[in-house]
Design a protein around this motif. Structure first.
Motif, PDB file in Angstrom:
ATOM      1  N   UNK A 124      -1.919   9.470   1.625  1.00  0.00           N
ATOM      2  CA  UNK A 124      -2.083   8.279   2.454  1.00  0.00           C
ATOM      3  C   UNK A 124      -3.563   8.001   2.700  1.00  0.00           C
ATOM      4  N   UNK A 125      -4.297   9.035   3.068  1.00  0.00           N
ATOM      5  CA  UNK A 125      -5.722   8.859   3.324  1.00  0.00           C
ATOM      6  C   UNK A 125      -6.470   8.534   2.024  1.00  0.00           C
ATOM      7  N   UNK A 126      -6.087   9.204   0.943  1.00  0.00           N
ATOM      8  CA  UNK A 126      -6.794   8.991  -0.312  1.00  0.00           C
ATOM      9  C   UNK A 126      -6.579   7.588  -0.858  1.00  0.00           C
ATOM     10  N   UNK A 127      -5.345   7.112  -0.861  1.00  0.00           N
ATOM     11  CA  UNK A 127      -5.092   5.765  -1.383  1.00  0.00           C
ATOM     12  C   UNK A 127      -5.789   4.701  -0.533  1.00  0.00           C
ATOM     13  N   UNK A 128      -5.939   4.972   0.748  1.00  0.00           N
ATOM     14  CA  UNK A 128      -6.711   4.058   1.590  1.00  0.00           C
ATOM     15  C   UNK A 128      -8.165   4.005   1.128  1.00  0.00           C
ATOM     16  N   UNK A 129      -8.713   5.140   0.735  1.00  0.00           N
ATOM     17  CA  UNK A 129     -10.082   5.190   0.219  1.00  0.00           C
ATOM     18  C   UNK A 129     -10.183   4.504  -1.148  1.00  0.00           C
ATOM     19  N   UNK A 130      -9.179   4.683  -1.988  1.00  0.00           N
ATOM     20  CA  UNK A 130      -9.179   3.992  -3.280  1.00  0.00           C
ATOM     21  C   UNK A 130      -9.264   2.483  -3.069  1.00  0.00           C
ATOM     22  N   UNK A 131      -8.449   1.990  -2.155  1.00  0.00           N
ATOM     23  CA  UNK A 131      -8.435   0.564  -1.833  1.00  0.00           C
ATOM     24  C   UNK A 131      -9.809   0.103  -1.333  1.00  0.00           C
ATOM     25  N   UNK A 132     -10.446   0.907  -0.516  1.00  0.00           N
ATOM     26  CA  UNK A 132     -11.740   0.542   0.054  1.00  0.00           C
ATOM     27  C   UNK A 132     -12.861   0.581  -0.973  1.00  0.00           C
ATOM     28  N   UNK A 133     -12.859   1.589  -1.840  1.00  0.00           N
ATOM     29  CA  UNK A 133     -13.997   1.869  -2.719  1.00  0.00           C
ATOM     30  C   UNK A 133     -14.035   0.976  -3.954  1.00  0.00           C
ATOM     31  N   UNK A 134     -12.867   0.657  -4.525  1.00  0.00           N
ATOM     32  CA  UNK A 134     -12.853  -0.116  -5.773  1.00  0.00           C
ATOM     33  C   UNK A 134     -13.340  -1.544  -5.538  1.00  0.00           C
ATOM     34  N   UNK A 135     -14.167  -2.031  -6.460  1.00  0.00           N
ATOM     35  CA  UNK A 135     -14.553  -3.434  -6.408  1.00  0.00           C
ATOM     36  C   UNK A 135     -13.413  -4.281  -6.975  1.00  0.00           C
ATOM     37  N   UNK A 136     -13.378  -5.573  -6.730  1.00  0.00           N
ATOM     38  CA  UNK A 136     -12.320  -6.416  -7.303  1.00  0.00           C
ATOM     39  C   UNK A 136     -12.273  -6.262  -8.822  1.00  0.00           C
ATOM     40  N   UNK A 199       4.670   6.281  -5.590  1.00  0.00           N
ATOM     41  CA  UNK A 199       4.072   6.027  -4.274  1.00  0.00           C
ATOM     42  C   UNK A 199       2.739   5.289  -4.353  1.00  0.00           C
ATOM     43  N   UNK A 200       2.172   5.179  -5.538  1.00  0.00           N
ATOM     44  CA  UNK A 200       0.850   4.569  -5.680  1.00  0.00           C
ATOM     45  C   UNK A 200       0.916   3.080  -5.345  1.00  0.00           C
ATOM     46  N   UNK A 201       0.216   2.620  -4.299  1.00  0.00           N
ATOM     47  CA  UNK A 201       0.352   1.230  -3.837  1.00  0.00           C
ATOM     48  C   UNK A 201      -0.531   0.255  -4.624  1.00  0.00           C
ATOM     49  N   UNK A 202      -0.263   0.144  -5.915  1.00  0.00           N
ATOM     50  CA  UNK A 202      -1.053  -0.726  -6.789  1.00  0.00           C
ATOM     51  C   UNK A 202      -0.145  -1.755  -7.454  1.00  0.00           C
ATOM     52  N   UNK A 203      -0.620  -2.977  -7.537  1.00  0.00           N
ATOM     53  CA  UNK A 203       0.161  -4.026  -8.201  1.00  0.00           C
ATOM     54  C   UNK A 203       0.263  -3.781  -9.702  1.00  0.00           C
ATOM     55  N   UNK A 204      -0.813  -3.247 -10.265  1.00  0.00           N
ATOM     56  CA  UNK A 204      -0.844  -2.960 -11.691  1.00  0.00           C
ATOM     57  C   UNK A 204      -1.015  -1.454 -11.888  1.00  0.00           C
ATOM     58  N   UNK A 205      -0.078  -0.820 -12.574  1.00  0.00           N
ATOM     59  CA  UNK A 205      -0.217   0.599 -12.870  1.00  0.00           C
ATOM     60  C   UNK A 205       0.519   0.943 -14.163  1.00  0.00           C
TER      61      UNK A 205
END
Length: 290
Positions: A124-136, A199-205
């Motif tokens: 949960x914490x890590x995926x929040x960081x992924x969302x924050x760190x990645x540029x569009x 569980x990975x909250x990504x639209x594209x995977x």
């Protein structure tokens, strides 16, 4: 998906064994990951790659040529020391840090990589960081494996009839000699991260499988891999993580088991010229985190 973080590769001994026994990642995997970025972000070189739980730099060094800057972290000071010692590029910065708190600006990374590590994170914490760190348009990449399929090679050719039994010997030696809390994590990786992928909250995977094959291994190389994977535990388990006598005992039993398998197939252990190690690696690429 709730999962607490696990720290299992922090001691100097474990870090040294990891650096010695673990494989690098070949061009097929690198091109697949970089190709996932190229479809979204144009440019000959990308600006920033971030790698978490970088270990001793196996993935860092093969991906670094595609970026102007690379920032790689690991919670283990000894792993970071080994990564710095093996650093092949001036534009890589190594730093002690966790995957759940990445020391980079928001929307700054073209690529965020977790190689052989996401199974140990607080997701949960890590995926929040992924969302924050990645540029569009940025990409998150996961690489994972458990053990290679091992096949002996003699002057008469590759002895495929022994692949299953030798591979099971590797697997069972590891499973029987790690902390109980790590066993379900082992199977999650072996099965291609099914729960983590879902569980990975990504639209594209996308999940793909690649084979990295080493055909010049000696039995010592097989033992080095086994040694890097045994006697690991979670911090709250009382497993003998640094017991040198236990390591020698486990490895001697493994070598004896391999010899018996060869001899039962009328193959002298001395006639084996090399071993083929075939790693089936899971590669997940994901973007547009929600």
């Amino acid at each position: 998906m709730e999962q607490a973080s696990f720290r299992v590769f922090e001691t100097n001994l474990v870090s040294d064994l990891y650096a010695k026994g673990r494989p690098t990642y070949d061009d097929k995997i690198v091109k697949h990951i970089i190709g996932s970025i190229l479809t979204k972000i144009k440019g000959e070189k990308h600006e920033l790659m971030v790698e978490v739980a970088c270990g001793s730099g196996q993935a860092t060094n093969v991906l670094a040529p595609y970026f102007h800057n690379v920032f790689a972290t690991d919670v283990s000071e000894s792993q970071i020391a080994l990564a710095k010692a093996g650093n092949q590029f001036d534009h890589i910065k190594y730093q002690v840090g966790s995957a759940e708190e990445i020391d980079v600006k928001d929307a700054s990374a073209d690529l965020l990589v977790a190689a052989e590590s996401v199974q140990f994170f607080d997701l949960d914490k890590f995926f929040s960081e992924v969302r924050r760190v990645l540029k569009p348009g940025g990409c998150f990449a996961v690489i994972g494996y458990v053990h290679p399929n091992v096949t002996p090679i003699t002057s008469n050719g590759v002895q495929r009839q022994l692949t299953a039994s030798l591979t099971n010997a590797v697997k069972n030696t590891i499973i029987d000699n790690i902390g109980k809390k790590l066993v379900p994590i082992y199977y999650e990786v072996q099965n291609g991260y099914p729960k983590i992928f879902e569980a990975m909250p990504a639209k594209q995977k996308l999940k793909e499988y690649f084979h990295c094959i080493y055909d010049t291994w000696k039995l010592k190389n097989v033992c080095d891999f086994v040694n890097s994977a045994i006697l690991l535990k979670c911090p709250d388990e009382t497993f003998p993580i640094d017991s040198e006598n236990k390591r020698v005992e486990v490895l001697n039993a493994f070598v004896s088991n391999v010899s018996q398998m060869l001899e039962s197939s009328e193959i002298s252990p001395d006639s084996v010229t090399s071993y083929e190690a075939d790693y089936k690696m899971t590669v997940i690429t994901a973007s547009e985190f929600e």
